[in-house]
Scaffold this motif. Structure first.
Motif, PDB file in Angstrom:
ATOM      1  N   TYR A  87      -3.926  17.347  -9.187  1.00 51.83           N
ATOM      2  CA  TYR A  87      -3.966  16.079 -10.495  1.00 51.83           C
ATOM      3  C   TYR A  87      -5.468  15.380 -10.586  1.00 51.83           C
ATOM      4  O   TYR A  87      -5.865  15.346 -11.589  1.00 51.83           O
ATOM      5  N   GLN A  88      -5.979  15.193  -9.702  1.00 50.93           N
ATOM      6  CA  GLN A  88      -7.675  14.403  -9.672  1.00 50.93           C
ATOM      7  C   GLN A  88      -8.865  15.731 -10.204  1.00 50.93           C
ATOM      8  O   GLN A  88      -9.398  14.982 -11.458  1.00 50.93           O
TER       9      GLN A  88
ATOM     10  N   LYS B 124       5.793  16.988 -10.527  1.00 51.62           N
ATOM     11  CA  LYS B 124       5.196  16.930  -8.873  1.00 51.62           C
ATOM     12  C   LYS B 124       6.685  16.944  -7.918  1.00 51.62           C
ATOM     13  O   LYS B 124       6.113  17.884  -6.805  1.00 51.62           O
TER      14      LYS B 124
ATOM     15  N   ASP C  85      -2.397  16.023  -4.918  1.00 56.94           N
ATOM     16  CA  ASP C  85      -3.693  15.009  -5.907  1.00 56.94           C
ATOM     17  C   ASP C  85      -4.775  15.867  -5.857  1.00 56.94           C
ATOM     18  O   ASP C  85      -5.580  14.925  -6.492  1.00 56.94           O
TER      19      ASP C  85
ATOM     20  N   LEU D 117      -3.017  19.505 -16.396  1.00 53.65           N
ATOM     21  CA  LEU D 117      -2.280  19.758 -14.934  1.00 53.65           C
ATOM     22  C   LEU D 117      -1.654  20.823 -14.860  1.00 53.65           C
ATOM     23  O   LEU D 117      -1.554  22.160 -13.824  1.00 53.65           O
TER      24      LEU D 117
END
Length: 260
Positions: A130-131, A110, A127, A175
């Motif tokens: 990641y989702q 990140k 984000d 990811l």
């Protein structure tokens, strides 16, 4: 990436011609001049669509040494230089051994993609990635069925990665792939840390640039090599990749970084 590159970019760049294309293909496919003109036109269309920056910072294309640079090297060394991959298909970095000189600059993936000195995405974009990775982990039967390769201790891959066999993928693995496939410009800068910026750059300096993406590099390599399929196991027998000059009759590759 494989499906997207074949069905979209091979047409847009003029390398693959389809009968229902909105842009007329040459009537005589044996006319090389007409084919080159069509290819140039299609590549100009692609550059217009993507924008000049994204077109140049393109993870789908590997740069071949320009003719002028070949001639300069030939003059300096007094020898003939054949067309070659300018900076190779990627350096190999040691992320795993205790004696490795490679070290992380940031504490997490990140931080790397949102704070690096090369090209950053914002927190909202991270984000979102990641989702997406979390959704795939929880809902993709294919991903949930994947297990890590059961390497024997004598296998070099086991010694390199230290990952046991028959393990499921974790969100960090997914990811690392999503960040690469979904963010073109970020991926281009990531990929560039596996290649020399010039013929004179040392491996140590190149490795220092890769510190910007240390955790991401390590996790992506582990994901591909421990959970991915080998070419022998893959159903497809043909793979596509673009180069800035197309002068090869054949090529043998050793890949240490993503090429698509």
């Amino acid at each position: 990436d494989c499906i997207h590159c074949y069905f979209m970019h091979s047409v847009e760049s003029g390398y693959r011609l389809i009968s229902n294309s909105k842009d007329k293909k040459p009537a005589d496919l044996s006319d090389l001049s007409a084919l080159k003109t069509h290819q140039k036109y299609m590549r100009q269309n692609l550059e217009t669509i993507r924008g000049q920056e994204r077109f140049l910072q393109n993870k789908y294309v590997t740069e071949i040494m320009p003719e002028a640079e070949e001639e300069k090297i030939a003059d300096d060394c007094g020898c003939q230089v054949v067309p070659c991959i300018r900076h190779g298909f990627g350096a190999w970095y040691d992320f795993w051994s205790e004696s490795s000189e490679h070290a992380a600059k940031y504490d997490s993936v990140k931080q790397e993609v949102t704070q690096n000195a090369k090209y950053c995405i914002n927190l909202a974009a991270f984000d979102k990635a990641y989702q997406k990775a979390l959704y795939l982990l929880n809902h993709s039967n294919k991903i949930r069925s994947l297990k890590s390769e059961s390497y024997q201790y004598t296998n070099p891959a086991y010694r390199y990665y230290g990952i046991d066999g028959d393990l499921p993928m974790q969100i960090g693995n997914i990811l690392s792939v999503v960040l690469y496939t979904d963010y073109d410009t970020l991926s281009w800068h990531f990929k560039s840390t596996f290649k020399k910026t010039s013929m004179l750059e040392s491996h140590r300096k190149m490795m220092y640039r890769n510190r910007e993406f240390y955790h991401w590099s390590k996790r992506l390599i582990e994901t591909v090599n421990c959970w991915g399929s080998t070419v022998e196991e893959y159903k497809a027998s043909t793979f596509y990749h673009s180069t800035s000059r197309n002068e090869f009759d054949s090529v043998s590759l050793k890949l240490n970084c993503p090429t698509s």
